[in-house]
Design a protein around this motif. Structure first.
Motif, PDB file in Angstrom:
ATOM      1  N   THR A  84       5.853  13.245 -19.856  1.00 11.75           N
ATOM      2  CA  THR A  84       5.279  12.667 -21.066  1.00 11.75           C
ATOM      3  C   THR A  84       4.614  13.746 -21.915  1.00 11.75           C
ATOM      4  O   THR A  84       4.742  13.748 -23.136  1.00 11.75           O
ATOM      5  CB  THR A  84       4.251  11.579 -20.698  1.00 11.75           C
ATOM      6  N   ARG A  85       3.927  14.694 -21.261  1.00 11.11           N
ATOM      7  CA  ARG A  85       3.274  15.790 -21.984  1.00 11.11           C
ATOM      8  C   ARG A  85       4.319  16.652 -22.699  1.00 11.11           C
ATOM      9  O   ARG A  85       4.131  17.051 -23.856  1.00 11.11           O
ATOM     10  CB  ARG A  85       2.457  16.635 -21.015  1.00 11.11           C
ATOM     11  N   ILE A  86       5.450  16.913 -22.032  1.00 15.31           N
ATOM     12  CA  ILE A  86       6.515  17.711 -22.647  1.00 15.31           C
ATOM     13  C   ILE A  86       7.109  16.980 -23.842  1.00 15.31           C
ATOM     14  O   ILE A  86       7.340  17.556 -24.906  1.00 15.31           O
ATOM     15  CB  ILE A  86       7.599  18.032 -21.601  1.00 15.31           C
ATOM     16  N   ASN A  92       0.828  -1.214   0.000  1.00 19.48           N
ATOM     17  CA  ASN A  92       0.000   0.000   0.000  1.00 19.48           C
ATOM     18  C   ASN A  92       0.859   1.259   0.000  1.00 19.48           C
ATOM     19  O   ASN A  92       0.544   2.241  -0.679  1.00 19.48           O
ATOM     20  CB  ASN A  92      -0.940   0.002   1.200  1.00 19.48           C
ATOM     21  N   GLN A  93       1.961   1.235   0.751  1.00 17.94           N
ATOM     22  CA  GLN A  93       2.851   2.389   0.779  1.00 17.94           C
ATOM     23  C   GLN A  93       3.527   2.587  -0.583  1.00 17.94           C
ATOM     24  O   GLN A  93       3.677   3.711  -1.061  1.00 17.94           O
ATOM     25  CB  GLN A  93       3.913   2.234   1.873  1.00 17.94           C
ATOM     26  N   ASP A  94       3.923   1.484  -1.227  1.00 20.66           N
ATOM     27  CA  ASP A  94       4.539   1.579  -2.553  1.00 20.66           C
ATOM     28  C   ASP A  94       3.568   2.152  -3.583  1.00 20.66           C
ATOM     29  O   ASP A  94       3.949   2.973  -4.430  1.00 20.66           O
ATOM     30  CB  ASP A  94       5.029   0.209  -3.015  1.00 20.66           C
ATOM     31  N   LEU A  95       2.297   1.735  -3.501  1.00 18.66           N
ATOM     32  CA  LEU A  95       1.286   2.269  -4.419  1.00 18.66           C
ATOM     33  C   LEU A  95       1.046   3.752  -4.168  1.00 18.66           C
ATOM     34  O   LEU A  95       0.869   4.532  -5.108  1.00 18.66           O
ATOM     35  CB  LEU A  95      -0.023   1.488  -4.287  1.00 18.66           C
ATOM     36  N   ALA A  96       1.052   4.171  -2.916  1.00 14.60           N
ATOM     37  CA  ALA A  96       0.880   5.598  -2.594  1.00 14.60           C
ATOM     38  C   ALA A  96       2.060   6.405  -3.121  1.00 14.60           C
ATOM     39  O   ALA A  96       1.890   7.524  -3.618  1.00 14.60           O
ATOM     40  CB  ALA A  96       0.727   5.778  -1.095  1.00 14.60           C
ATOM     41  N   ASP A  97       3.272   5.854  -3.015  1.00 12.66           N
ATOM     42  CA  ASP A  97       4.453   6.537  -3.550  1.00 12.66           C
ATOM     43  C   ASP A  97       4.361   6.668  -5.066  1.00 12.66           C
ATOM     44  O   ASP A  97       4.745   7.700  -5.636  1.00 12.66           O
ATOM     45  CB  ASP A  97       5.731   5.792  -3.171  1.00 12.66           C
ATOM     46  N   ASP A  98       3.856   5.618  -5.721  1.00 14.99           N
ATOM     47  CA  ASP A  98       3.690   5.673  -7.174  1.00 14.99           C
ATOM     48  C   ASP A  98       2.702   6.763  -7.576  1.00 14.99           C
ATOM     49  O   ASP A  98       2.884   7.445  -8.586  1.00 14.99           O
ATOM     50  CB  ASP A  98       3.220   4.330  -7.724  1.00 14.99           C
ATOM     51  N   LEU A  99       1.637   6.940  -6.773  1.00 14.98           N
ATOM     52  CA  LEU A  99       0.651   7.980  -7.083  1.00 14.98           C
ATOM     53  C   LEU A  99       1.235   9.378  -6.898  1.00 14.98           C
ATOM     54  O   LEU A  99       0.820  10.318  -7.571  1.00 14.98           O
ATOM     55  CB  LEU A  99      -0.594   7.808  -6.215  1.00 14.98           C
ATOM     56  N   ASP A 100       2.204   9.524  -5.994  1.00 17.34           N
ATOM     57  CA  ASP A 100       2.856  10.825  -5.823  1.00 17.34           C
ATOM     58  C   ASP A 100       3.709  11.174  -7.029  1.00 17.34           C
ATOM     59  O   ASP A 100       3.848  12.335  -7.402  1.00 17.34           O
ATOM     60  CB  ASP A 100       3.723  10.831  -4.569  1.00 17.34           C
ATOM     61  N   VAL A 101       4.303  10.162  -7.662  1.00 14.62           N
ATOM     62  CA  VAL A 101       5.220  10.372  -8.778  1.00 14.62           C
ATOM     63  C   VAL A 101       4.481  10.470 -10.111  1.00 14.62           C
ATOM     64  O   VAL A 101       5.015  10.966 -11.092  1.00 14.62           O
ATOM     65  CB  VAL A 101       6.259   9.227  -8.814  1.00 14.62           C
ATOM     66  N   ILE A 102       3.214  10.059 -10.131  1.00 16.48           N
ATOM     67  CA  ILE A 102       2.496   9.967 -11.407  1.00 16.48           C
ATOM     68  C   ILE A 102       2.351  11.336 -12.081  1.00 16.48           C
ATOM     69  O   ILE A 102       2.405  11.435 -13.313  1.00 16.48           O
ATOM     70  CB  ILE A 102       1.118   9.287 -11.220  1.00 16.48           C
ATOM     71  N   ASN A 103       2.199  12.414 -11.302  1.00 14.35           N
ATOM     72  CA  ASN A 103       2.069  13.739 -11.912  1.00 14.35           C
ATOM     73  C   ASN A 103       3.352  14.144 -12.622  1.00 14.35           C
ATOM     74  O   ASN A 103       3.316  14.761 -13.690  1.00 14.35           O
ATOM     75  CB  ASN A 103       1.688  14.777 -10.859  1.00 14.35           C
ATOM     76  N   GLU A 104       4.497  13.783 -12.052  1.00 14.93           N
ATOM     77  CA  GLU A 104       5.767  14.073 -12.714  1.00 14.93           C
ATOM     78  C   GLU A 104       5.901  13.271 -14.011  1.00 14.93           C
ATOM     79  O   GLU A 104       6.383  13.785 -15.019  1.00 14.93           O
ATOM     80  CB  GLU A 104       6.929  13.757 -11.782  1.00 14.93           C
ATOM     81  N   LEU A 105       5.468  12.007 -13.982  1.00 18.42           N
ATOM     82  CA  LEU A 105       5.506  11.183 -15.194  1.00 18.42           C
ATOM     83  C   LEU A 105       4.602  11.760 -16.273  1.00 18.42           C
ATOM     84  O   LEU A 105       4.964  11.815 -17.447  1.00 18.42           O
ATOM     85  CB  LEU A 105       5.078   9.744 -14.886  1.00 18.42           C
ATOM     86  N   ARG A 106       3.419  12.210 -15.868  1.00 18.67           N
ATOM     87  CA  ARG A 106       2.488  12.784 -16.835  1.00 18.67           C
ATOM     88  C   ARG A 106       3.049  14.071 -17.435  1.00 18.67           C
ATOM     89  O   ARG A 106       2.920  14.313 -18.634  1.00 18.67           O
ATOM     90  CB  ARG A 106       1.145  13.062 -16.171  1.00 18.67           C
ATOM     91  N   ASP A 107       3.662  14.901 -16.590  1.00 17.92           N
ATOM     92  CA  ASP A 107       4.243  16.151 -17.088  1.00 17.92           C
ATOM     93  C   ASP A 107       5.382  15.891 -18.062  1.00 17.92           C
ATOM     94  O   ASP A 107       5.472  16.528 -19.114  1.00 17.92           O
ATOM     95  CB  ASP A 107       4.731  17.011 -15.926  1.00 17.92           C
TER      96      ASP A 107
END
Length: 115
Positions: A53-55, A36-51
């Protein structure tokens, strides 16, 4: 884009059923207590991945537009010029087959509609 669509939406990769039955390194190193902690950490990083990818996607789109516009020729027509219009499938006579004319016209330009 460098990322799969599933990782951009959910923040983690999907596990196939084979990984559940036959443990791989990915499923073997996973602990139920810290999952659960690993999944929460992944959700914190997802916005950086999306940004990122958008760039990357915007850069690709700009390079595609630049290469397309390099070969495009701008044509300016004046009032009174004669032009032809390309025929489309819905304006062609179906009885003509492949010998149908590709252009309609000539038409005379009467007014300027815009840019």
């Amino acid at each position: 884009m460098g990322q799969t669509l599933l990782s951009l939406v959910f923040g983690t990769e999907a596990m196939i059923p084979y990984e559940m039955v036959n443990p791989t390194a990915r499923s073997y190193l996973q602990h139920p207590k810290t999952n659960n902690q690993d999944l929460a950490d992944d959700l914190d990083v997802i916005n950086e991945l999306r940004d990122s990818t958008r760039i990357r996607m915007k850069g690709y789109q700009q390079s595609t537009i630049k290469s397309y516009n390099k070969n495009a020729m701008v044509r300016r027509f004046q009032m009174g010029d004669l032009v032809q219009i390309k025929t489309f499938q819905n304006t062609m006579d179906p009885k003509d087959g492949k010998l149908a004319p590709k252009w309609e016209g000539p038409y005379k330009i009467k007014a300027e509609a815009g840019k």
